[in-house]
Design a protein around this motif. Structure first.
Motif, PDB file in Angstrom:
ATOM      1  N   GLU A  52      32.790  15.657  85.285  1.00  0.00           N
ATOM      2  CA  GLU A  52      32.053  14.575  85.931  1.00  0.00           C
ATOM      3  C   GLU A  52      32.391  13.201  85.358  1.00  0.00           C
ATOM      4  O   GLU A  52      31.896  12.179  85.828  1.00  0.00           O
ATOM      5  N   GLY A  53      33.219  13.154  84.311  1.00  0.00           N
ATOM      6  CA  GLY A  53      33.625  11.863  83.745  1.00  0.00           C
ATOM      7  C   GLY A  53      32.565  11.202  82.896  1.00  0.00           C
ATOM      8  O   GLY A  53      32.612   9.989  82.675  1.00  0.00           O
ATOM      9  N   ALA A  54      31.584  11.980  82.413  1.00  0.00           N
ATOM     10  CA  ALA A  54      30.537  11.453  81.526  1.00  0.00           C
ATOM     11  C   ALA A  54      30.632  12.173  80.191  1.00  0.00           C
ATOM     12  O   ALA A  54      30.538  13.399  80.136  1.00  0.00           O
ATOM     13  N   TYR A  55      30.813  11.410  79.120  1.00  0.00           N
ATOM     14  CA  TYR A  55      31.049  11.971  77.789  1.00  0.00           C
ATOM     15  C   TYR A  55      30.020  11.387  76.831  1.00  0.00           C
ATOM     16  O   TYR A  55      29.844  10.171  76.775  1.00  0.00           O
ATOM     17  N   ALA A  56      29.352  12.248  76.061  1.00  0.00           N
ATOM     18  CA  ALA A  56      28.248  11.763  75.239  1.00  0.00           C
ATOM     19  C   ALA A  56      28.342  12.212  73.790  1.00  0.00           C
ATOM     20  O   ALA A  56      28.795  13.317  73.497  1.00  0.00           O
ATOM     21  N   THR A  57      27.926  11.341  72.897  1.00  0.00           N
ATOM     22  CA  THR A  57      27.495  11.717  71.566  1.00  0.00           C
ATOM     23  C   THR A  57      25.995  11.448  71.543  1.00  0.00           C
ATOM     24  O   THR A  57      25.422  11.026  72.546  1.00  0.00           O
ATOM     25  N   CYS A  58      25.357  11.664  70.417  1.00  0.00           N
ATOM     26  CA  CYS A  58      23.918  11.400  70.345  1.00  0.00           C
ATOM     27  C   CYS A  58      23.606   9.913  70.240  1.00  0.00           C
ATOM     28  O   CYS A  58      22.427   9.532  70.169  1.00  0.00           O
ATOM     29  N   LYS A  98      29.920  -0.592  62.468  1.00  0.00           N
ATOM     30  CA  LYS A  98      31.204   0.101  62.467  1.00  0.00           C
ATOM     31  C   LYS A  98      31.056   1.531  62.967  1.00  0.00           C
ATOM     32  O   LYS A  98      31.938   2.068  63.636  1.00  0.00           O
ATOM     33  N   VAL A  99      29.928   2.155  62.633  1.00  0.00           N
ATOM     34  CA  VAL A  99      29.706   3.538  63.069  1.00  0.00           C
ATOM     35  C   VAL A  99      29.594   3.625  64.580  1.00  0.00           C
ATOM     36  O   VAL A  99      30.215   4.487  65.219  1.00  0.00           O
ATOM     37  N   ARG A 100      28.827   2.726  65.183  1.00  0.00           N
ATOM     38  CA  ARG A 100      28.700   2.753  66.637  1.00  0.00           C
ATOM     39  C   ARG A 100      30.029   2.395  67.307  1.00  0.00           C
ATOM     40  O   ARG A 100      30.360   2.913  68.372  1.00  0.00           O
ATOM     41  N   ASN A 101      30.799   1.525  66.681  1.00  0.00           N
ATOM     42  CA  ASN A 101      32.128   1.231  67.185  1.00  0.00           C
ATOM     43  C   ASN A 101      32.993   2.487  67.157  1.00  0.00           C
ATOM     44  O   ASN A 101      33.756   2.757  68.082  1.00  0.00           O
ATOM     45  N   SER A 102      32.867   3.280  66.098  1.00  0.00           N
ATOM     46  CA  SER A 102      33.623   4.529  65.985  1.00  0.00           C
ATOM     47  C   SER A 102      33.247   5.505  67.094  1.00  0.00           C
ATOM     48  O   SER A 102      34.107   6.196  67.647  1.00  0.00           O
ATOM     49  N   HIS A 103      31.959   5.578  67.417  1.00  0.00           N
ATOM     50  CA  HIS A 103      31.512   6.450  68.512  1.00  0.00           C
ATOM     51  C   HIS A 103      32.152   6.024  69.829  1.00  0.00           C
ATOM     52  O   HIS A 103      32.593   6.880  70.619  1.00  0.00           O
ATOM     53  N   LEU A 104      32.213   4.712  70.078  1.00  0.00           N
ATOM     54  CA  LEU A 104      32.821   4.224  71.310  1.00  0.00           C
ATOM     55  C   LEU A 104      34.302   4.555  71.355  1.00  0.00           C
ATOM     56  O   LEU A 104      34.823   5.005  72.382  1.00  0.00           O
ATOM     57  N   MET A 105      35.019   4.338  70.247  1.00  0.00           N
ATOM     58  CA  MET A 105      36.441   4.654  70.203  1.00  0.00           C
ATOM     59  C   MET A 105      36.685   6.139  70.443  1.00  0.00           C
ATOM     60  O   MET A 105      37.598   6.544  71.173  1.00  0.00           O
ATOM     61  N   PHE A 106      35.855   6.980  69.841  1.00  0.00           N
ATOM     62  CA  PHE A 106      35.991   8.429  69.996  1.00  0.00           C
ATOM     63  C   PHE A 106      35.828   8.843  71.457  1.00  0.00           C
ATOM     64  O   PHE A 106      36.658   9.574  72.009  1.00  0.00           O
ATOM     65  N   LEU A 107      34.782   8.372  72.107  1.00  0.00           N
ATOM     66  CA  LEU A 107      34.528   8.747  73.494  1.00  0.00           C
ATOM     67  C   LEU A 107      35.584   8.181  74.437  1.00  0.00           C
ATOM     68  O   LEU A 107      36.000   8.849  75.395  1.00  0.00           O
ATOM     69  N   HIS A 108      36.020   6.943  74.178  1.00  0.00           N
ATOM     70  CA  HIS A 108      37.079   6.342  75.001  1.00  0.00           C
ATOM     71  C   HIS A 108      38.359   7.170  74.897  1.00  0.00           C
ATOM     72  O   HIS A 108      39.039   7.417  75.899  1.00  0.00           O
ATOM     73  N   ASP A 109      38.672   7.625  73.689  1.00  0.00           N
ATOM     74  CA  ASP A 109      39.882   8.425  73.490  1.00  0.00           C
ATOM     75  C   ASP A 109      39.776   9.796  74.146  1.00  0.00           C
ATOM     76  O   ASP A 109      40.787  10.362  74.592  1.00  0.00           O
ATOM     77  N   ILE A 110      38.565  10.357  74.216  1.00  0.00           N
ATOM     78  CA  ILE A 110      38.373  11.633  74.907  1.00  0.00           C
ATOM     79  C   ILE A 110      38.587  11.447  76.406  1.00  0.00           C
ATOM     80  O   ILE A 110      39.262  12.232  77.067  1.00  0.00           O
ATOM     81  N   ALA A 111      37.988  10.395  76.946  1.00  0.00           N
ATOM     82  CA  ALA A 111      38.085  10.143  78.386  1.00  0.00           C
ATOM     83  C   ALA A 111      39.491   9.730  78.801  1.00  0.00           C
ATOM     84  O   ALA A 111      39.994  10.154  79.845  1.00  0.00           O
ATOM     85  N   TYR A 112      40.121   8.873  77.985  1.00  0.00           N
ATOM     86  CA  TYR A 112      41.463   8.361  78.278  1.00  0.00           C
ATOM     87  C   TYR A 112      42.319   8.479  77.023  1.00  0.00           C
ATOM     88  O   TYR A 112      42.412   7.530  76.242  1.00  0.00           O
ATOM     89  N   PRO A 113      42.947   9.644  76.795  1.00  0.00           N
ATOM     90  CA  PRO A 113      43.804   9.801  75.610  1.00  0.00           C
ATOM     91  C   PRO A 113      44.841   8.690  75.550  1.00  0.00           C
ATOM     92  O   PRO A 113      45.512   8.396  76.547  1.00  0.00           O
ATOM     93  N   ARG A 114      44.970   8.078  74.406  1.00  0.00           N
ATOM     94  CA  ARG A 114      45.830   6.896  74.294  1.00  0.00           C
ATOM     95  C   ARG A 114      47.292   7.194  74.597  1.00  0.00           C
ATOM     96  O   ARG A 114      48.001   6.345  75.140  1.00  0.00           O
ATOM     97  N   ASP A 115      47.766   8.396  74.267  1.00  0.00           N
ATOM     98  CA  ASP A 115      49.173   8.705  74.527  1.00  0.00           C
ATOM     99  C   ASP A 115      49.438   9.005  76.006  1.00  0.00           C
ATOM    100  O   ASP A 115      50.582   9.159  76.423  1.00  0.00           O
TER     101      ASP A 115
END
Length: 374
Positions: A52-58, A98-115
């Motif tokens: 569904e294109g929705a990716y979550a952490t807590c 920085k932690v919340r920034n890390s969560h955003l980077m993680f989810l963005h990379d899951i949705a759109y792998p950088r490579d």
């Protein structure tokens, strides 16, 4: 021939050593990039097949479909009251650490792998909830920017606020650092033929009063609202859903590997939230009652004592009027040879509970994990 063989062996050894060094370096980069996210490998396994294109952490939910700023803002405002039901309006994501920034980077990379990112710039950025709310109508065009430095000097963090908290980016900010004391450039776009061709249709012209974050560098950029990007919303829900199909035993292990536990549904409010979470994260297609795709594993079980249902933390399950599926709650294991009973709790898309087989290869289902302290 012997010398050639030695050369090939040495080359193979050197190549292996080099590959290990690269792997170690990349692992270190990922570790720094996702610092504070938790058990990254386990979370990745939970989220990698979310159709569904929705990716979550807590902490937050990342929505992969690119939208204009106003549409992304609307979705986030609707999302929290729909899912959590606490009456509070949601908001685009707050990145104030920085932690919340890390969560955003993680989810963005899951949705759109950088490579695997293509040439489109749209998906390489994500909308956030940081907006300019004061002094936001100054017309700095690109020509003026080249000649004067007053735009940077005029930057005031108090002019900007996170929608979700109402706080300004004082303690944490990540504007680009290509230049000393770099700040938002605040370029104004005129609503003329050239501007409208780019997408500027706002009366009085378009201001860069919204902030997006780069997937590549994690730096902030003030932007025009007509741009389209993926986005993230603040998340206060209890559950992380997975689209992977597993037995109850394997689902329990998968949640634990992500630093979570199989979910608990303890009252009518939880029933409502779980039903909406299933619909939002897993899709709302109707299923036949006994289809595996109609059921989600919860953590409840009576493995230790027949008929005494407990959550994984030891709390009793049946402390309220549970909506059991008719004739459920008892073991009916005759049709699965070798089964010792229906000892695992499952939750249907319609909000019913059922006892089921905890380790049968015929019962591989979707599952829900519980956020800590929720």
């Amino acid at each position: 021939m012997l010398n050639m063989l030695k050369i090939l062996i040495v080359a193979a050894v050197l190549s292996s050593v080099s590959a290990k060094k690269r792997s170690k370096k990349n692992s270190k980069k990922s570790s720094n990039r996702y610092q504070g996210v938790g058990k990254v490998q386990g979370l990745t396994s939970l989220l990698k097949s979310m159709d569904e294109g929705a990716y979550a952490t807590c902490e937050m939910v990342f929505l992969a479909h690119p939208l204009k700023y106003s549409d992304a803002k609307f979705i986030c405002e609707w999302f929290n009251p729909y899912l959590v039901g606490d009456g509070k309006s949601g908001s685009l994501v707050t990145i104030d650490s920085k932690v919340r920034n890390s969560h955003l980077m993680f989810l963005h990379d899951i949705a759109y792998p950088r490579d695997n990112q293509g040439n489109s710039e749209d998906t390489k950025w994500a909308w956030t909830g940081l907006q300019k709310v004061r002094n936001n109508n100054k017309k700095y065009n690109s020509k003026k920017m080249k000649k004067q430095k007053f735009v940077v000097k005029a930057y005031n963090a108090q002019d900007w606020e996170w929608k979700g908290t109402g706080n300004s980016p004082v303690g944490y900010a990540n504007w680009p650092r290509s230049k000393k004391k770099s700040r938002p450039d605040q370029i104004w776009m005129k609503n003329d033929k050239k501007g409208r061709k780019k997408g500027c249709n706002e009366s009085g012209g378009c201001f860069q009063n919204q902030v997006k974050i780069s997937q590549e560098t994690s730096s902030w950029e003030d932007s025009w609202a007509f741009e389209v990007h993926p986005f993230a919303c603040d998340y206060t829900g209890k559950y992380i859903l997975s689209n992977s199909r597993k037995t109850w035993v394997k689902a329990k292990e998968a949640c634990a590997a992500a630093g979570l536990t199989l979910a608990m549904v303890r009252n009518e409010e939880d029933v409502r939230e779980m039903k909406h979470a299933i619909k939002f994260f897993l899709g709302d297609e109707s299923r036949e009652m006994w289809s595996n795709d109609n059921w989600v594993w919860l953590g409840g079980n009576d493995l230790h004592e027949e008929g005494k249902w407990k959550w994984l933390n030891g709390d009793l399950v049946e402390t309220w009027d549970i909506p059991w599926k008719a004739k459920s709650g008892k073991d009916n294991a005759d049709w699965i040879r070798g089964s010792d009973g229906q000892h695992a709790l499952a939750f249907s898309r319609g909000g019913l509970f059922d006892d089921s087989y905890h380790d049968s290869r015929y019962k591989k289902r979707l599952f829900a994990c519980q956020c800590p302290e929720s």
